[in-house]
Design an enzyme around this catalytic site. Structure first.
Site: not given
Length: 104
Positions: A60-62, A64, A90
């Site tokens: 995951h990142c901020r 997607g 997230i």
């Protein structure tokens, strides 16, 4: 091998069952984190994450977007046949009502 998208709720279920959750954001981006997520910044090639064979890995990142754009790099970073990209990152996790905590 390819990475498949996964919803936050489905990802949370997999994490409860032992999946490895990996945060590819840079340390300075991590004001909020998902408990138990391992840090493997994309700037390092997301290297250093180990998962036993058969154990799912969820990146995951901020939002997607970064995981989608770098899916090939992420797939090559781990020795797993079961790789997912968290839809919405997230931000999506939080929007689904799942818990976050203060970052590193």
């Amino acid at each position: 091998m390819t990475a498949r998208p996964i919803t936050p709720k489905d990802a949370a279920r997999l994490v409860e069952q032992g999946a490895v959750l990996v945060d590819i954001r840079e340390p300075e981006e991590c004001a909020l984190v998902i408990a138990g997520a391992r840090s493997a910044p994309l700037s390092t090639g997301a290297r250093g994450v180990e998962a036993e064979p058969g154990r799912p890995v969820i990146f995951h990142c901020r939002s997607g977007a970064r995981t989608r754009m770098n899916a090939g790099t992420l797939v090559g970073a781990v020795a797993s046949d079961d790789i997912y990209l968290l839809e919405g990152g997230i931000d999506g996790w939080r929007a689904a009502g799942l818990p976050v905590q203060p970052g590193r």
